[in-house]
Design a protein around this motif. Structure first.
Motif, short mmCIF file in Angstrom:
data_model
loop_
_atom_site.label_atom_id
_atom_site.label_comp_id
_atom_site.label_asym_id
_atom_site.label_seq_id
_atom_site.Cartn_x
_atom_site.Cartn_y
_atom_site.Cartn_z
N GLN A 1 14.97 24.32 7.15
CA GLN A 1 13.62 24.82 7.43
C GLN A 1 12.60 23.75 7.08
OE1 GLN A 1 12.88 28.69 5.88
NE2 GLN A 1 10.79 28.80 6.65
N LEU A 2 11.66 23.54 7.99
CA LEU A 2 10.63 22.52 7.82
C LEU A 2 9.27 23.15 7.62
CD1 LEU A 2 11.68 20.08 10.70
CD2 LEU A 2 12.50 20.11 8.33
N GLU A 3 8.33 22.31 7.19
CA GLU A 3 6.95 22.76 7.01
C GLU A 3 6.09 22.43 8.23
OE1 GLU A 3 5.83 24.56 4.60
OE2 GLU A 3 7.71 24.56 3.45
N GLN A 4 6.43 21.34 8.92
CA GLN A 4 5.66 20.91 10.06
C GLN A 4 6.57 20.75 11.28
OE1 GLN A 4 2.38 20.63 10.04
NE2 GLN A 4 2.18 21.05 7.82
N VAL A 5 5.96 20.91 12.44
CA VAL A 5 6.69 20.76 13.69
C VAL A 5 6.93 19.28 13.95
CG1 VAL A 5 6.60 21.10 16.18
CG2 VAL A 5 5.78 22.88 14.66
N GLU A 6 8.16 18.96 14.34
CA GLU A 6 8.50 17.60 14.72
C GLU A 6 9.48 17.65 15.88
OE1 GLU A 6 12.02 16.25 11.78
OE2 GLU A 6 10.08 16.54 10.76
N PRO A 7 9.64 16.56 16.61
CA PRO A 7 10.52 16.57 17.79
C PRO A 7 11.94 17.02 17.44
CG PRO A 7 9.20 14.58 17.77
CD PRO A 7 8.94 15.27 16.47
N GLY A 8 12.50 17.85 18.33
CA GLY A 8 13.86 18.32 18.15
C GLY A 8 13.98 19.55 17.26
N CYS A 9 12.87 20.23 16.98
CA CYS A 9 12.93 21.39 16.09
C CYS A 9 12.85 22.68 16.91
CB CYS A 9 11.80 21.34 15.06
SG CYS A 9 10.16 21.59 15.74
N TRP A 10 13.09 23.75 16.21
CA TRP A 10 13.01 25.11 16.78
C TRP A 10 11.95 25.87 16.02
CZ3 TRP A 10 16.65 29.31 14.60
CH2 TRP A 10 16.26 30.58 15.07
N VAL A 11 10.98 26.41 16.75
CA VAL A 11 9.89 27.18 16.16
C VAL A 11 10.12 28.66 16.49
CG1 VAL A 11 7.40 27.53 16.01
CG2 VAL A 11 8.33 25.23 16.42
N SER A 12 10.39 29.45 15.48
CA SER A 12 10.64 30.89 15.65
C SER A 12 9.40 31.67 15.23
CB SER A 12 11.85 31.32 14.81
OG SER A 12 12.04 32.72 14.88
N CYS A 13 8.89 32.48 16.14
CA CYS A 13 7.68 33.26 15.87
C CYS A 13 7.94 34.71 16.24
CB CYS A 13 6.50 32.70 16.67
SG CYS A 13 4.98 33.65 16.48
N TYR A 14 7.72 35.61 15.30
CA TYR A 14 7.84 37.05 15.57
C TYR A 14 6.74 37.79 14.82
CZ TYR A 14 10.18 37.02 11.02
OH TYR A 14 10.48 36.84 9.69
N GLU A 15 6.31 38.89 15.40
CA GLU A 15 5.21 39.69 14.85
C GLU A 15 4.01 38.80 14.50
OE1 GLU A 15 6.67 41.89 11.54
OE2 GLU A 15 8.17 42.99 12.71
N PRO A 16 3.53 38.01 15.46
CA PRO A 16 2.47 37.04 15.14
C PRO A 16 1.11 37.72 14.96
CG PRO A 16 2.93 37.00 17.48
CD PRO A 16 3.93 37.95 16.88
N THR A 17 0.33 37.16 14.07
CA THR A 17 -1.06 37.58 13.91
C THR A 17 -1.93 36.82 14.91
OG1 THR A 17 -1.46 35.88 12.22
CG2 THR A 17 -0.65 38.04 11.47
N GLN A 18 -3.21 37.18 14.97
CA GLN A 18 -4.11 36.49 15.89
C GLN A 18 -4.25 35.02 15.52
OE1 GLN A 18 -5.52 37.43 18.73
NE2 GLN A 18 -4.49 39.42 18.60
N ASP A 19 -4.27 34.74 14.23
CA ASP A 19 -4.36 33.34 13.80
C ASP A 19 -3.12 32.56 14.21
OD1 ASP A 19 -6.82 33.86 12.66
OD2 ASP A 19 -6.02 34.25 10.65
N GLU A 20 -1.96 33.19 14.09
CA GLU A 20 -0.72 32.51 14.48
C GLU A 20 -0.65 32.31 15.99
OE1 GLU A 20 2.22 33.97 10.86
OE2 GLU A 20 2.08 35.14 12.70
N ILE A 21 -1.20 33.25 16.75
CA ILE A 21 -1.24 33.10 18.20
C ILE A 21 -2.13 31.90 18.57
CG2 ILE A 21 -2.02 34.16 20.35
CD1 ILE A 21 -1.17 36.85 19.22
N HIS A 22 -3.27 31.78 17.89
CA HIS A 22 -4.14 30.63 18.14
C HIS A 22 -3.45 29.33 17.73
CE1 HIS A 22 -7.51 32.96 19.46
NE2 HIS A 22 -7.64 33.61 18.31
#
Length: 310
Positions: free
Chosen positions: A14-35
């Protein structure tokens, strides 16, 4: 919730920042997370909105170097009031960009949760096409798992088919039938999406991924066949339930008819001897009325019970 994962030295970290070759999993997002998804990570706004639409059907779409794949996933939820399970489907959006793979859903997906918890081996997030195929494979496995659960529930209900049916059992059976309709519809739509991917138009398929792609198609076809078969079984069980209920109703009516006929005999005899006249035979004593009533009641009950239908 947004979580970022990447395979490092063969392990999913698990990482803190997005970098090439990663997987970003998002569920039950808030409005801030959608932005964050649209403004920071540059995802197409329409794609994100489609991923969060419960009524969105399975499809593939390309826009500005991004590929959107929406597939339906199987979900099970236990109802506390009736202590039964409810099965339904929820769309899952997979967005493939030039560097990363994003998965977006309104609810936490058990399939992706198992992958994030490292319960699925040999996950390589750097190989985006293979990783997406692995997600699709796990989604088909989730459908198969819940289909087997539905089959077990229906089998246990079938064992008590000859007994007294409760309203809860009938409602649960109707719920299973409805769930199988949802599963069948979603699986067929997913299969169409899988066939589009197999043509190589939505994702760039590599030779080493051909076997996995074929396995995904086979798994979804088997899931469609299972859902169709189980739907037929549930429909047959519903017909059997209706026949058993009708038969039980006939038996109850037969019992009530016998009781009514037997009760009417004393009423008729005593009403006959209660006529205000002196010309009735054997009117000198009430013993005759009792004896006649007992004899006729016994004969009638014997004849009716010999032909009982219960």
């Amino acid at each position: 919730m947004i979580h970022i994962y990447k395979t490092i030295d063969g392990k999913l970290c698990q990482l803190e920042q997005v970098e090439p070759g990663c997987w970003v999993s998002c569920y039950e997002p808030t409005q801030d997370e959608i932005h964050t998804l649209t403004d920071t990570y540059g995802l197409d706004t329409g794609f994100v909105r489609s991923c969060l639409d419960e009524e969105e059907s399975s499809r593939i779409e390309r826009e500005d170097g991004q590929t959107l794949i929406i597939v339906d996933t199987a979900v099970a939820e236990k109802l506390e009031k009736s202590d039964t399970f409810q099965f339904y489907t929820v769309p899952l959006g997979i967005i493939n960009t030039a560097d990363c793979v994003f998965t977006i859903s309104l609810r936490r997906n058990q399939v992706l949760g198992a992958m994030a918890d490292r319960k699925i081996s040999n996950i390589q997030t750097q190989f985006r096409t293979r990783f997406i195929l692995q997600i699709l494979m796990q989604i088909s496995a989730g459908f198969v798992f819940y289909l087997k659960q539905i089959d077990k529930i229906s089998y246990s209900m079938e064992q008590g088919l000859s007994g007294a049916m409760k309203t809860q059992e009938i409602v649960q059976l109707m719920g299973l039938e409805k769930s199988l309709v949802y599963f069948t519809t979603s699986l067929k739509a997913n299969l169409v999406t899988i066939e589009k991917i197999q043509r190589g138009r939505a994702l760039k398929l590599y030779p080493e991924d051909e076997d996995l792609m074929d396995d995904v198609g086979i798994e979804f076809r088997q899931a469609v066949e299972m859902a169709t078969i189980y739907s037929g079984v549930i429909a047959a069980m519903m017909d059997a339930f209706s026949y058993v209920i009708a038969n039980n109703q006939n038996s109850v009516m037969w019992r009530l008819t016998i009781v009514t006929v037997i009760i009417q005999i004393p009423n008729i005899i005593f009403a006959f001897f209660g006529i205000n006249t002196d010309t009735l035979p054997m009117k000198s004593s009430w013993i005759y009325a009792v004896l006649i009533t007992a004899v006729l009641t016994f004969i009638t009950a014997y004849l009716l019970l010999r032909k009982r239908k219960f």
